[in-house]
Design a protein around this motif. Structure first.
Motif, short mmCIF file in Angstrom:
data_model
loop_
_atom_site.label_atom_id
_atom_site.label_comp_id
_atom_site.label_asym_id
_atom_site.label_seq_id
_atom_site.Cartn_x
_atom_site.Cartn_y
_atom_site.Cartn_z
N CYS A 142 0.84 -1.22 0.00
CA CYS A 142 0.00 0.00 0.00
C CYS A 142 0.87 1.26 0.00
N ASP A 143 1.99 1.23 0.73
CA ASP A 143 2.88 2.40 0.73
C ASP A 143 3.49 2.62 -0.65
N GLU A 144 3.85 1.51 -1.29
CA GLU A 144 4.41 1.61 -2.64
C GLU A 144 3.34 2.15 -3.60
N TRP A 145 2.10 1.69 -3.42
CA TRP A 145 1.00 2.20 -4.26
C TRP A 145 0.85 3.72 -4.06
N ARG A 146 0.88 4.14 -2.77
CA ARG A 146 0.73 5.58 -2.48
C ARG A 146 1.85 6.38 -3.14
N ARG A 147 3.08 5.84 -3.08
CA ARG A 147 4.22 6.54 -3.68
C ARG A 147 4.00 6.71 -5.19
N LEU A 148 3.50 5.64 -5.82
CA LEU A 148 3.33 5.67 -7.27
C LEU A 148 2.09 6.47 -7.69
N ALA A 149 1.21 6.75 -6.76
CA ALA A 149 -0.05 7.46 -7.07
C ALA A 149 -0.06 8.84 -6.44
N ARG A 150 1.12 9.33 -6.08
CA ARG A 150 1.21 10.54 -5.27
C ARG A 150 0.36 11.70 -5.80
N SER A 151 0.43 11.98 -7.10
CA SER A 151 -0.25 13.19 -7.55
C SER A 151 -1.77 13.03 -7.58
N GLY A 152 -2.26 11.80 -7.42
CA GLY A 152 -3.71 11.60 -7.36
C GLY A 152 -4.24 11.56 -5.94
N LEU A 153 -3.34 11.61 -4.96
CA LEU A 153 -3.79 11.62 -3.55
C LEU A 153 -3.52 13.03 -2.99
N GLY A 154 -3.24 13.13 -1.69
CA GLY A 154 -2.89 14.45 -1.14
C GLY A 154 -3.94 15.50 -1.40
N ARG A 155 -5.22 15.14 -1.25
CA ARG A 155 -6.35 16.07 -1.41
C ARG A 155 -6.57 16.53 -2.85
N ALA A 156 -6.20 15.70 -3.82
CA ALA A 156 -6.47 16.05 -5.22
C ALA A 156 -7.99 16.08 -5.44
N PRO A 157 -8.50 17.11 -6.14
CA PRO A 157 -9.95 17.18 -6.39
C PRO A 157 -10.44 16.08 -7.34
N VAL A 158 -11.51 15.41 -6.93
CA VAL A 158 -12.04 14.31 -7.75
C VAL A 158 -13.56 14.42 -7.89
N ARG A 159 -14.08 13.73 -8.91
CA ARG A 159 -15.53 13.58 -9.09
C ARG A 159 -15.82 12.11 -9.25
N TRP A 160 -16.93 11.67 -8.72
CA TRP A 160 -17.33 10.28 -8.92
C TRP A 160 -18.85 10.19 -8.89
N GLN A 161 -19.33 9.05 -9.37
CA GLN A 161 -20.77 8.90 -9.47
C GLN A 161 -21.24 7.90 -8.44
N ASP A 162 -22.28 8.23 -7.68
CA ASP A 162 -22.92 7.20 -6.87
C ASP A 162 -24.41 7.22 -7.17
N ARG A 163 -25.19 6.51 -6.35
CA ARG A 163 -26.62 6.39 -6.68
C ARG A 163 -27.30 7.75 -6.82
N GLY A 164 -26.76 8.76 -6.09
CA GLY A 164 -27.39 10.07 -6.12
C GLY A 164 -26.90 10.96 -7.26
N GLY A 165 -26.00 10.47 -8.09
CA GLY A 165 -25.46 11.28 -9.20
C GLY A 165 -24.00 11.63 -8.96
N TRP A 166 -23.54 12.69 -9.64
CA TRP A 166 -22.13 13.06 -9.54
C TRP A 166 -21.83 13.72 -8.21
N ARG A 167 -20.72 13.34 -7.60
CA ARG A 167 -20.28 13.92 -6.33
C ARG A 167 -18.90 14.51 -6.52
N THR A 168 -18.52 15.45 -5.66
CA THR A 168 -17.16 16.00 -5.71
C THR A 168 -16.53 15.89 -4.34
N GLY A 169 -15.20 15.88 -4.34
CA GLY A 169 -14.49 15.78 -3.07
C GLY A 169 -13.00 15.82 -3.31
N ALA A 170 -12.25 15.37 -2.30
CA ALA A 170 -10.80 15.36 -2.39
C ALA A 170 -10.31 13.95 -2.08
#
Ligand code: BTN
Length: 270
Positions: A209-237
């Motif tokens: 998991c630490d290696e995954w975090r290192r390789l995914a660094r720019s997508g973590l650290g409060r990066a803004p994201v959007r995703w869809q759940d049953r209620g529609g599109w959501r936003t977050g970090a």
């Protein structure tokens, strides 16, 4: 289906990296999908580490019902039987482990730095261009699954991608502007996958998991994201992953776990 002889360049690469891996590989010049072939072998009792490698896939499959463009000689198309797969995070965790192995293998074999995008795209550059992906599937219909097939596809040579992915897909050689050795990449990938899964079996899931975090660094650290759940599109970090392979996001002051579906990264996704 009867396997073909292992190509000479792959045999030589395996000899250089780890000769014992050769006995586990079923090589096919053509298959519909290496995942399908590995699922069939696993259902017939094939052991842990059995690997299916193909030069071309007629019907390569991606996540969420998409197809995986797999022309001859242009990529690495391989699937490995993982047995047992009894981590609490099961399929999700083994998928993260495969992404770590794939990213490390691409960089070790070609020198190209790669990032991971949850749950398991191999991406490069800005905006992210997709170089590869992982499709993990359970064997049989019982839960927990008796085994899992982990399929990995990596684009090696630039080709005319289908229009719907042409602006987002890339390849190792396209990025580097020089040839890369597919046989060596395949051998290093199999060895890395074996190494990462052995560590996870040896209770080093936290290392993975630490290696995954290192390789995914720019997508973590409060990066803004959007995703869809049953209620529609959501936003977050996006803040982290957890040890069950879920993406942890913060939205309206609350932490939530995303375990499936598509997540879009606002600043870096193509
Ligand atoms: C994705 O990003 O959607 C996952 C792509 C996985 C593609 C690989 S290629 C080898 C294996 N066989 C398949 O049919 N799919 C996986």
């Amino acid at each position: 289906m009867l396997a073909d002889a292992l190509p000479q360049d792959l045999r030589e690469a395996l000899d250089a990296v780890r000769p014992s891996l050769a006995a586990r590989i079923r090589f096919f010049a053509e298959v519909d999908s290496t995942n399908d072939e590995a699922l069939r072998l696993a259902e017939a009792g094939a052991g842990d580490g059995t690997a299916v490698v193909a030069d071309l896939q007629r019907a390569g499959r991606g996540r969420r019902g998409r197809s995986w463009f797999s022309p001859p000689g242009a990529g690495v198309y391989l699937s490995v039987v993982v047995r047992p797969c009894d981590w609490p995070g099961g399929l999700a965790l083994v998928t993260l482990g495969a992404g770590v192995a794939a990213a490390r293998a691409v960089t070790a074999a070609s020198g190209l730095p790669v990032e991971l995008k949850w749950p398991n795209d191999l991406v490069v550059g800005r905006p992210w261009r997709k170089l590869g992906g992982v499709l993990s599937e359970a064997v049989g219909s019982r839960a927990p699954a008796e085994a899992v097939v982990v399929g990995i596809g990596i684009n090696l040579r630039p080709v005319a991608y289908p229009p719907e992915i042409a602006d987002r897909a890339t390849s190792i050689e396209g990025e580097l502007g020089r040839p890369a050795d597919r046989a060596m990449l395949t051998a290093v990938l199999l060895a890395e996958l074996d190494r990462v899964l052995s560590k996870m079996r040896g209770d080093e899931t936290a290392w993975m998991c630490d290696e995954w975090r290192r390789l995914a660094r720019s997508g973590l650290g409060r990066a803004p994201v959007r995703w869809q759940d049953r209620g529609g599109w959501r936003t977050g970090a996006a803040v982290d992953i957890d040890e069950d392979g879920a993406l942890v996001v913060e939205s309206a002051g609350r932490r939530e776990r995303i375990i499936s579906g598509e997540v879009l990264w606002d600043r870096v996704d193509a």
